[in-house]
Design an enzyme around this catalytic site. Structure first.
Site, PDB file in Angstrom:
ATOM      1  N   THR A  18       0.822  -1.203   0.000  1.00  0.00           N
ATOM      2  CA  THR A  18       0.000   0.000   0.000  1.00  0.00           C
ATOM      3  C   THR A  18       0.862   1.260   0.000  1.00  0.00           C
ATOM      4  OG1 THR A  18      -1.551  -1.248   1.386  1.00  0.00           O
ATOM      5  CG2 THR A  18      -1.970   1.102   1.142  1.00  0.00           C
ATOM      6  N   ARG A  22       7.842  -2.775   2.804  1.00  0.00           N
ATOM      7  CA  ARG A  22       8.019  -2.900   4.246  1.00  0.00           C
ATOM      8  C   ARG A  22       8.375  -4.333   4.585  1.00  0.00           C
ATOM      9  NH1 ARG A  22       3.224   1.050   6.623  1.00  0.00           N
ATOM     10  NH2 ARG A  22       3.626   2.647   5.071  1.00  0.00           N
ATOM     11  N   SER A 112       6.317   3.666   8.611  1.00  0.00           N
ATOM     12  CA  SER A 112       5.159   4.420   9.048  1.00  0.00           C
ATOM     13  C   SER A 112       4.644   4.019  10.423  1.00  0.00           C
ATOM     14  CB  SER A 112       4.058   4.311   8.002  1.00  0.00           C
ATOM     15  OG  SER A 112       3.059   5.253   8.241  1.00  0.00           O
ATOM     16  N   HIS A 113       3.409   3.494  10.479  1.00  0.00           N
ATOM     17  CA  HIS A 113       2.802   3.199  11.774  1.00  0.00           C
ATOM     18  C   HIS A 113       3.279   1.866  12.351  1.00  0.00           C
ATOM     19  CE1 HIS A 113       0.498   1.137   8.722  1.00  0.00           C
ATOM     20  NE2 HIS A 113       0.086   0.294   9.657  1.00  0.00           N
ATOM     21  N   LYS A 125      10.229   3.899   0.468  1.00  0.00           N
ATOM     22  CA  LYS A 125       9.353   4.154  -0.670  1.00  0.00           C
ATOM     23  C   LYS A 125       9.899   5.296  -1.505  1.00  0.00           C
ATOM     24  CE  LYS A 125       5.935   7.199   1.485  1.00  0.00           C
ATOM     25  NZ  LYS A 125       4.524   7.534   1.502  1.00  0.00           N
ATOM     26  N   ASP A 276       1.780   9.463  13.863  1.00  0.00           N
ATOM     27  CA  ASP A 276       2.393   8.143  13.719  1.00  0.00           C
ATOM     28  C   ASP A 276       3.897   8.231  13.458  1.00  0.00           C
ATOM     29  OD1 ASP A 276       2.332   9.054  11.086  1.00  0.00           O
ATOM     30  OD2 ASP A 276       2.064   7.037  10.277  1.00  0.00           O
ATOM     31  N   ASP A 278       5.916   8.183  10.894  1.00  0.00           N
ATOM     32  CA  ASP A 278       6.482   9.086   9.896  1.00  0.00           C
ATOM     33  C   ASP A 278       5.720  10.401   9.788  1.00  0.00           C
ATOM     34  OD1 ASP A 278       4.280   7.799   8.794  1.00  0.00           O
ATOM     35  OD2 ASP A 278       5.055   7.952   6.753  1.00  0.00           O
ATOM     36  N   ASP A 280       2.565  11.224   9.060  1.00  0.00           N
ATOM     37  CA  ASP A 280       1.516  11.539   8.092  1.00  0.00           C
ATOM     38  C   ASP A 280       0.119  11.241   8.629  1.00  0.00           C
ATOM     39  OD1 ASP A 280       1.812   8.817   7.973  1.00  0.00           O
ATOM     40  OD2 ASP A 280       2.084   8.698   5.798  1.00  0.00           O
ATOM     41  N   ARG A 281       0.025  10.525   9.758  1.00  0.00           N
ATOM     42  CA  ARG A 281      -1.303  10.245  10.330  1.00  0.00           C
ATOM     43  C   ARG A 281      -1.602  11.154  11.510  1.00  0.00           C
ATOM     44  NH1 ARG A 281      -2.603   3.826  10.407  1.00  0.00           N
ATOM     45  NH2 ARG A 281      -1.680   3.351   8.379  1.00  0.00           N
ATOM     46  N   THR A 343      -7.693   2.239  -1.274  1.00  0.00           N
ATOM     47  CA  THR A 343      -6.877   2.547  -0.103  1.00  0.00           C
ATOM     48  C   THR A 343      -5.441   2.861  -0.505  1.00  0.00           C
ATOM     49  OG1 THR A 343      -8.232   1.223   1.375  1.00  0.00           O
ATOM     50  CG2 THR A 343      -5.927   1.511   1.993  1.00  0.00           C
ATOM     51  N   GLU A 362      -8.478   9.316   4.667  1.00  0.00           N
ATOM     52  CA  GLU A 362      -8.696   7.881   4.813  1.00  0.00           C
ATOM     53  C   GLU A 362      -9.156   7.601   6.233  1.00  0.00           C
ATOM     54  OE1 GLU A 362      -6.039   5.182   2.295  1.00  0.00           O
ATOM     55  OE2 GLU A 362      -4.632   6.527   3.266  1.00  0.00           O
ATOM     56  N   GLU A 363      -9.884   6.499   6.373  1.00  0.00           N
ATOM     57  CA  GLU A 363     -10.379   6.110   7.693  1.00  0.00           C
ATOM     58  C   GLU A 363      -9.247   5.750   8.648  1.00  0.00           C
ATOM     59  OE1 GLU A 363      -9.614   2.863   8.501  1.00  0.00           O
ATOM     60  OE2 GLU A 363      -8.813   2.632   6.462  1.00  0.00           O
ATOM     61  N   SER A 364      -8.054   5.517   8.083  1.00  0.00           N
ATOM     62  CA  SER A 364      -6.919   5.052   8.885  1.00  0.00           C
ATOM     63  C   SER A 364      -6.132   6.216   9.487  1.00  0.00           C
ATOM     64  CB  SER A 364      -6.004   4.208   8.004  1.00  0.00           C
ATOM     65  OG  SER A 364      -5.655   4.926   6.817  1.00  0.00           O
ATOM     66  N   LYS A 375      -0.530  12.433   3.029  1.00  0.00           N
ATOM     67  CA  LYS A 375      -1.334  12.834   4.165  1.00  0.00           C
ATOM     68  C   LYS A 375      -0.407  13.511   5.168  1.00  0.00           C
ATOM     69  CE  LYS A 375      -1.433   8.045   6.018  1.00  0.00           C
ATOM     70  NZ  LYS A 375      -0.892   7.187   4.966  1.00  0.00           N
ATOM     71  N   ARG A 495      -8.810  -6.467   7.482  1.00  0.00           N
ATOM     72  CA  ARG A 495      -9.478  -5.243   7.915  1.00  0.00           C
ATOM     73  C   ARG A 495     -10.949  -5.345   7.540  1.00  0.00           C
ATOM     74  NH1 ARG A 495      -5.092  -2.772   9.524  1.00  0.00           N
ATOM     75  NH2 ARG A 495      -3.338  -2.246   8.168  1.00  0.00           N
TER      76      ARG A 495
HETATM   77  C1  VG1 Z   1      -2.840   1.174   5.799  1.00  0.00           C
HETATM   78  C2  VG1 Z   1      -4.106   1.995   5.795  1.00  0.00           C
HETATM   79  C3  VG1 Z   1      -4.136   2.895   4.575  1.00  0.00           C
HETATM   80  C4  VG1 Z   1      -2.870   3.759   4.562  1.00  0.00           C
HETATM   81  C5  VG1 Z   1      -1.648   2.882   4.630  1.00  0.00           C
HETATM   82  C6  VG1 Z   1      -0.373   3.666   4.726  1.00  0.00           C
HETATM   83  O1  VG1 Z   1      -2.801   0.341   4.658  1.00  0.00           O
HETATM   84  O2  VG1 Z   1      -5.236   1.176   5.826  1.00  0.00           O
HETATM   85  O3  VG1 Z   1      -5.289   3.679   4.613  1.00  0.00           O
HETATM   86  O4  VG1 Z   1      -2.825   4.539   3.394  1.00  0.00           O
HETATM   87  O5  VG1 Z   1      -1.718   2.038   5.772  1.00  0.00           O
HETATM   88  O6  VG1 Z   1      -0.391   4.517   5.836  1.00  0.00           O
HETATM   89  P1  VG1 Z   1      -3.217  -1.215   4.716  1.00  0.00           P
HETATM   90  O7  VG1 Z   1      -2.915  -1.736   3.350  1.00  0.00           O
HETATM   91  O8  VG1 Z   1      -2.386  -1.846   5.788  1.00  0.00           O
HETATM   92  O9  VG1 Z   1      -4.656  -1.238   5.065  1.00  0.00           O
HETATM   93  V1  VG1 Z   1       1.032   4.832   6.637  1.00  0.00           V
HETATM   94  O10 VG1 Z   1       0.767   6.098   7.729  1.00  0.00           O
HETATM   95  O11 VG1 Z   1       1.376   3.352   7.228  1.00  0.00           O
HETATM   96  O12 VG1 Z   1       2.043   5.355   5.425  1.00  0.00           O
HETATM   97 CO    CO Z   2       2.411   6.975   8.290  1.00  0.00          CO
END
Ligand code: VG1
Ligand code: CO
Length: 542
Positions: A18, A22, A112-113, A125, A276, A278, A280-281, A343, A362-364, A375, A495
């Site tokens: 996504t 990773r 990221s998270h 990335k 989070d 990095d 962006d959240r 997504t 996004e919902e995340s 983001k 999910r």
């Molecule tokens: C998750 C979230 C998605 C987000 C992605 C990257 O992806 O659901 O909405 O864009 O993480 O966010 P997935 O494929 O695990 O559902 V981040 O802050 O990790 O760059």
């Molecule tokens: Co992130």
């Protein structure tokens, strides 16, 4: 200094998900792993004569990976690399630097998270010259290139000093080490009414910002405490640590539980937020009032014009498909376009570049705008603050007024983590196999109106992305969506996204899990989650 060509072989599995590639940190640290992937990026996007931005969220291996990438960029004949001091850059700040300096793109080191450390996760990335994550066509090409590599080129040389701001050279390549915060802070100052925010803090407004030992610490301290005058200590866990202090830097009620406890407890400050790994959240919480990310996007869309950077209104609003339709209702009321994408932020890039959307979410826990192509956690926090400064109401009151006007999209996401991949795949395959015959059938007291596997045709370039998530729509407007995560590094994460619309005026103040109970039951029954995976309850509820 000499350039060496190191013989290598393709390494299986270097397929970006996504958001970038990773893997477990130890995998990334394995022989040739990072080097192969970086060479594949340079082979696809080109390196000779180019200028790139480089930085990461400071997690374990960030510093070593930066030195490898610099030596490989120099070997490939790059003209210049702009690096955040200490090899640090938040993802939105990297996106901004790519755009500000009109570069050829950037390499962002982050998972990221996901947690960090030698036994946790690392990631890399590539972002395009527009500052946004590489689109699928590019990540696919990078992946294909990893499957045919026979060697990579790297400069023999010492580490570059990344601790000092200024210019140096590596081989024939210029390395510019820059303050990671300054340009980003200036961008925020251009979008938001800093004098009004300063006045609000000076008037006693209290806030807690939990940076979760990740990258936003230095940004939040500079902007909130130094420039806006929030009390010292407003930002907690403000120093980025290689292992995030053992925290899971995912800003949701489960992982940001310290913040949640404070915001729900006695003497809570007016406003709370977390970000989070990095940066962006964002999670946003009022005193005693949690704001779901889907609602946050809708409230921001409805109120963005209150901030100077958006005073002229929005061109459109875009959301990922599993995000609730709350933002669509705002767009309809404003008479502006709304878009539904798969997504992942890479799908918003074309809409933003084309001027079709101004706000995305996004919902995340991800929200952003056309100011960068990622983001942006702190941006969302500042937009909320700007709205609070103008409206002078509490978060809870703003939410209640929003629902009274637009109705409420009850929403929740249930994550089932570390499921054996074959079991998760079998469950999804079985569900997909039944989609065509579901319409008109009943399940757990609900009637299926439509069911499909989401496919997206990009309205700008016409590219098609299929298989982006199964959605089942029930009569009355409730729905659930199921997809497998593309960011995990262990097994599969399922999910399950749940939504139910209540127009009001009655029934707007229910507990979301109770309001969604019928949809939850229907999803479990239809997909037979327990039968396939043995799981009856989620690991994380947001
Ligand atoms: C998750 C979230 C998605 C987000 C992605 C990257 O992806 O659901 O909405 O864009 O993480 O966010 P997935 O494929 O695990 O559902 V981040 O802050 O990790 O760059
Ligand atoms: Co992130």
């Amino acid at each position: 200094m000499t350039v060496k060509t190191i013989a290598t072989q393709p390494i299986a599995g270097q397929k970006p998900g996504t958001s970038g590639l990773r893997k477990k940190t130890r995998v990334f640290m394995g022989p040739h792993y990072l080097e192969n992937f970086v060479q594949a990026i340079f082979d696809v996007v080109g390196c000779h004569g180019k200028t790139f931005v480089l930085g990461g969220d400071g997690r374990y291996f960030n510093d070593r990976a930066a030195q490898v990438i610099l030596r490989m960029a120099a070997a490939g004949g790059a003209e210049r690399v702009i690096v955040g001091q200490g090899a640090l850059l938040s993802t939105p700040a990297a996106s901004h630097l790519i755009r500000l300096n009109k570069t050829d793109g950037g390499l962002i080191m982050s998972a990221s998270h996901n947690p960090g450390g030698p036994d946790e996760d690392f990631g890399l990335k590539f972002n395009m010259p527009n500052g946004g994550p590489a689109p699928e066509a590019v990540t696919e090409a990078i992946y294909r290139r990893t499957t045919e590599l026979t060697g990579y080129r790297i400069l023999e040389g010492q580490d570059v000093d990344l601790s000092t701001i200024g210019r140096s050279t590596l081989g024939g390549m210029i390395v510019d080490v820059v303050d990671p915060v300054a340009d980003y802070a200036a961008l925020m100052e251009s979008l938001f009414d800093f004098p009004a925010l300063r006045a609000m803090f000076a008037g006693g407004f209290r806030m807690r910002m939990d940076s979760m030992c990740a990258i936003t610490g230095p940004y939040a301290v500079e902007i909130l405490e130094n420039r806006l005058g929030a009390a010292k200590g407003t930002v907690t866990h403000a120093t980025p640590l290689p292992d995030f202090g053992g925290m899971h830097p995912d800003p949701n009620p489960t992982w940001a539980h310290e913040l949640m406890a404070e915001m729900m407890g006695p003497g809570a400050p007016d406003f709370g937020a977390a970000s989070d790994g990095d940066g962006d959240r964002n999670m946003v919480v009022g005193r005693g009032a949690y704001v779901s990310p889907s609602d946050s996007l809708a409230v921001l869309a409805a109120n963005a014009h209150l901030a100077p950077g958006y005073a002229r209104g929005l061109a459109g609003v875009a959301r990922s498909m599993p995000t609730s339709a709350a933002a669509d209702r705002v767009a309809a009321a404003l008479g502006i376009a709304s878009f539904e994408t798969p997504t992942g932020w890479k799908f918003f890039g074309n809409l933003l570049d084309a001027g079709k959307a101004t706000l995305c979410g996004e919902e995340s826990f991800g929200t952003g705008s056309d100011h960068v192509r990622e983001k942006d956690g702190l941006w969302a926090v500042l937009l909320w603050l700007n709205i609070l400064a103008v409206r002078k109401e509490s978060v809870a009151d703003i939410l209640a007024a929003h629902w009274a006007k637009f109705g409420r999209n009850y929403y929740s996401r249930h994550d089932f983590e570390a499921i054996p991949a074959d079991k998760a795949d079998a469950m999804m395959a079985a569900l997909r196999g039944r989609l065509a015959s579901l319409a008109g059938t009943g399940v757990a007291g609900l009637e299926v109106e439509a069911a499909d596997d989401f496919a997206y045709t990009d309205p700008v370039d016409g590219s098609v992305s299929r298989g982006q998530g199964v959605r089942v729509l029930f009569a009355g407007g409730s729905r659930f969506v199921m997809r497998l995560s593309g960011t995990g590094t262990e097994g599969a994460t399922l999910r399950l996204y749940l939504e139910r619309y209540v127009p009001g005026p009655e029934g707007l103040a229910e507990d979301p899990q109770a309001a969604l109970a019928p949809v939850i039951a229907a999803a479990h029954a239809l997909a037979d989650i327990a039968g396939f995976t043995g799981r009856t309850a989620p690991d994380v509820v947001t």
